[in-house]
Design a protein around this motif. Sequence first.
Motif, PDB file in Angstrom:
ATOM      1  N   LEU A  12       0.800  -1.228   0.000  1.00 15.69           N
ATOM      2  CA  LEU A  12       0.000   0.000   0.000  1.00 15.69           C
ATOM      3  C   LEU A  12       0.831   1.276   0.000  1.00 15.69           C
ATOM      4  O   LEU A  12       0.290   2.359   0.161  1.00 15.69           O
ATOM      5  CB  LEU A  12      -0.932   0.011   1.227  1.00 15.69           C
ATOM      6  CG  LEU A  12      -1.874  -1.196   1.371  1.00 15.69           C
ATOM      7  CD1 LEU A  12      -2.734  -1.045   2.608  1.00 15.69           C
ATOM      8  CD2 LEU A  12      -2.763  -1.344   0.139  1.00 15.69           C
ATOM      9  N   SER A  13       2.152   1.138  -0.191  1.00 18.62           N
ATOM     10  CA  SER A  13       2.975   2.324   0.043  1.00 18.62           C
ATOM     11  C   SER A  13       2.956   3.321  -1.117  1.00 18.62           C
ATOM     12  O   SER A  13       3.110   4.518  -0.913  1.00 18.62           O
ATOM     13  CB  SER A  13       4.410   1.907   0.344  1.00 18.62           C
ATOM     14  OG  SER A  13       4.906   1.202  -0.766  1.00 18.62           O
ATOM     15  N   ALA A  14       2.730   2.883  -2.346  1.00 19.75           N
ATOM     16  CA  ALA A  14       2.871   3.796  -3.486  1.00 19.75           C
ATOM     17  C   ALA A  14       1.769   4.845  -3.526  1.00 19.75           C
ATOM     18  O   ALA A  14       2.014   6.015  -3.797  1.00 19.75           O
ATOM     19  CB  ALA A  14       2.876   2.990  -4.788  1.00 19.75           C
ATOM     20  N   PHE A  15       0.575   4.438  -3.221  1.00 13.23           N
ATOM     21  CA  PHE A  15      -0.569   5.361  -3.338  1.00 13.23           C
ATOM     22  C   PHE A  15      -0.744   6.138  -2.044  1.00 13.23           C
ATOM     23  O   PHE A  15      -0.938   5.558  -0.981  1.00 13.23           O
ATOM     24  CB  PHE A  15      -1.830   4.543  -3.663  1.00 13.23           C
ATOM     25  CG  PHE A  15      -3.104   5.360  -3.704  1.00 13.23           C
ATOM     26  CD1 PHE A  15      -3.120   6.671  -4.162  1.00 13.23           C
ATOM     27  CD2 PHE A  15      -4.299   4.797  -3.293  1.00 13.23           C
ATOM     28  CE1 PHE A  15      -4.292   7.408  -4.201  1.00 13.23           C
ATOM     29  CE2 PHE A  15      -5.490   5.518  -3.328  1.00 13.23           C
ATOM     30  CZ  PHE A  15      -5.478   6.830  -3.779  1.00 13.23           C
ATOM     31  N   TRP A  16      -0.657   7.445  -2.150  1.00 14.02           N
ATOM     32  CA  TRP A  16      -0.852   8.340  -1.006  1.00 14.02           C
ATOM     33  C   TRP A  16      -2.239   8.947  -1.127  1.00 14.02           C
ATOM     34  O   TRP A  16      -2.523   9.630  -2.103  1.00 14.02           O
ATOM     35  CB  TRP A  16       0.227   9.423  -1.014  1.00 14.02           C
ATOM     36  CG  TRP A  16       0.436  10.021   0.329  1.00 14.02           C
ATOM     37  CD1 TRP A  16       0.031  11.264   0.731  1.00 14.02           C
ATOM     38  CD2 TRP A  16       1.086   9.429   1.455  1.00 14.02           C
ATOM     39  NE1 TRP A  16       0.387  11.470   2.034  1.00 14.02           N
ATOM     40  CE2 TRP A  16       1.039  10.371   2.503  1.00 14.02           C
ATOM     41  CE3 TRP A  16       1.689   8.199   1.679  1.00 14.02           C
ATOM     42  CZ2 TRP A  16       1.564  10.114   3.771  1.00 14.02           C
ATOM     43  CZ3 TRP A  16       2.220   7.954   2.930  1.00 14.02           C
ATOM     44  CH2 TRP A  16       2.167   8.895   3.957  1.00 14.02           C
ATOM     45  N   MET A  17      -3.107   8.663  -0.178  1.00 11.84           N
ATOM     46  CA  MET A  17      -4.524   9.049  -0.324  1.00 11.84           C
ATOM     47  C   MET A  17      -4.774  10.489   0.121  1.00 11.84           C
ATOM     48  O   MET A  17      -4.195  10.941   1.100  1.00 11.84           O
ATOM     49  CB  MET A  17      -5.396   8.106   0.506  1.00 11.84           C
ATOM     50  CG  MET A  17      -5.291   6.661   0.076  1.00 11.84           C
ATOM     51  SD  MET A  17      -5.982   5.567   1.320  1.00 11.84           S
ATOM     52  CE  MET A  17      -7.730   5.837   1.055  1.00 11.84           C
ATOM     53  N   PRO A  18      -5.660  11.208  -0.595  1.00 10.55           N
ATOM     54  CA  PRO A  18      -5.976  12.581  -0.188  1.00 10.55           C
ATOM     55  C   PRO A  18      -6.887  12.599   1.045  1.00 10.55           C
ATOM     56  O   PRO A  18      -7.671  11.667   1.254  1.00 10.55           O
ATOM     57  CB  PRO A  18      -6.720  13.142  -1.406  1.00 10.55           C
ATOM     58  CG  PRO A  18      -7.314  11.947  -2.072  1.00 10.55           C
ATOM     59  CD  PRO A  18      -6.403  10.787  -1.788  1.00 10.55           C
ATOM     60  N   PHE A  19      -6.768  13.658   1.832  1.00  5.90           N
ATOM     61  CA  PHE A  19      -7.661  13.889   2.985  1.00  5.90           C
ATOM     62  C   PHE A  19      -7.806  12.631   3.851  1.00  5.90           C
ATOM     63  O   PHE A  19      -8.909  12.280   4.270  1.00  5.90           O
ATOM     64  CB  PHE A  19      -9.049  14.354   2.530  1.00  5.90           C
ATOM     65  CG  PHE A  19      -9.028  15.683   1.805  1.00  5.90           C
ATOM     66  CD1 PHE A  19      -8.586  16.829   2.444  1.00  5.90           C
ATOM     67  CD2 PHE A  19      -9.448  15.770   0.494  1.00  5.90           C
ATOM     68  CE1 PHE A  19      -8.557  18.053   1.789  1.00  5.90           C
ATOM     69  CE2 PHE A  19      -9.421  16.998  -0.177  1.00  5.90           C
ATOM     70  CZ  PHE A  19      -8.978  18.138   0.483  1.00  5.90           C
ATOM     71  N   THR A  20      -6.704  11.931   4.064  1.00  7.41           N
ATOM     72  CA  THR A  20      -6.746  10.656   4.788  1.00  7.41           C
ATOM     73  C   THR A  20      -5.555  10.584   5.730  1.00  7.41           C
ATOM     74  O   THR A  20      -4.454  11.005   5.363  1.00  7.41           O
ATOM     75  CB  THR A  20      -6.642   9.482   3.776  1.00  7.41           C
ATOM     76  OG1 THR A  20      -7.708   9.599   2.842  1.00  7.41           O
ATOM     77  CG2 THR A  20      -6.706   8.128   4.452  1.00  7.41           C
ATOM     78  N   ALA A  21      -5.758  10.031   6.928  1.00 13.35           N
ATOM     79  CA  ALA A  21      -4.632   9.741   7.831  1.00 13.35           C
ATOM     80  C   ALA A  21      -3.963   8.491   7.263  1.00 13.35           C
ATOM     81  O   ALA A  21      -4.365   7.359   7.560  1.00 13.35           O
ATOM     82  CB  ALA A  21      -5.146   9.510   9.240  1.00 13.35           C
ATOM     83  N   ASN A  22      -2.957   8.705   6.401  1.00 12.03           N
ATOM     84  CA  ASN A  22      -2.427   7.602   5.591  1.00 12.03           C
ATOM     85  C   ASN A  22      -1.788   6.477   6.411  1.00 12.03           C
ATOM     86  O   ASN A  22      -2.041   5.305   6.156  1.00 12.03           O
ATOM     87  CB  ASN A  22      -1.437   8.140   4.564  1.00 12.03           C
ATOM     88  CG  ASN A  22      -2.140   8.588   3.296  1.00 12.03           C
ATOM     89  OD1 ASN A  22      -2.254   7.836   2.344  1.00 12.03           O
ATOM     90  ND2 ASN A  22      -2.686   9.796   3.295  1.00 12.03           N
TER      91      ASN A  22
END
Length: 302
Positions: A12-22
């Motif tokens: 799951l490391s490549a995708f950085w999600m917006p407006f999310t506590a990643n």
Amino acid sequence: MALDRKPNPNDLSAFWMPFTANRQFKKAPRMFVAAEGMHYTTSEGRQVLDGTAGLWCCNAGHCRPKITEAIARQAAELDYAPAFQMGHPIAFELANRIIEIAPKGMEHVFYTNSGSESVETALKLAIAYHRARGEGARTRLIGRERGYHGVNFGGISVGGIVTNRKVFGTLLGGVDHLPHTHLPALNAFTKGQPEHGANLADELERIVALHGAETIAAVIVEPMAGSTGVLLPPKGYLEKLRAITRKHGILLIFDEVITGFGRLGSAFAAQHFGVLPDMMTTAKGLTNGVIPMGAVLTTAEV
Ligand SMILES: Cc1ncc(COP(=O)(O)O)c(C=O)c1O
């Protein structure tokens, strides 16, 4: 129905999600893998009621066969064509159909790829409109505290969500903000439109006095705000904004990205509240959230 798409936390490391506590999300991912009607299915096969319609996107419910079939048919028939100098009949047909349900007075449609892009487009149209009429000094844009208008520079600049604004420095110059209308001390437990707060629209007169009407291009507000709580406009507030903008030759833009396409019962909030702006920005429900797409609606004058 459990789909075979259980996430591997190491992938799951490549995708950085917006407006999310990643970091938190990636430790305990919550994945939706399917949807139908009012429900999502999680990767564990659990059904979840979609109480916010995909954050105001899926107005007609999830995975409606008519919609998915239309998309499949179009992708197979003509997947893409340039948007300049050439057209597709359905783009024109859709514009006519949007105008059919839009408030009387809205006559033109300009397509975009998102709500954020609709906002940028409307702000640019406002400035271009005044310039074309020989009022090139009208470049100032007025938003409102607590407003959300997407993630691009113009939208964040006129928006009023502090955490979205403060990391990006000065943003667009020449922007000012109306006060927000969230008045829990006066309006708590109100049903429908709050009684108190219409006077906050008079703040626009103060802003006009400060900058000069001849420097102001447009005011943009969500007719019903939905990003820092669902904030209904106080009774008479939108009417006052309309009267003051008209008096000073300032365009009024309603950001209807949330409220468009039936959210308030009427097709658009402009009809629900009986106030006609000069432009309306839309997205989300336009395609039921299935295709990234937005549209700006304008009067014939604009
Ligand atoms: C009022 C409003 N304007 C603009 C936007 C931005 O739309 P998009 O996420 O499609 O860029 C949103 C999204 O939630 C919104 O609620």
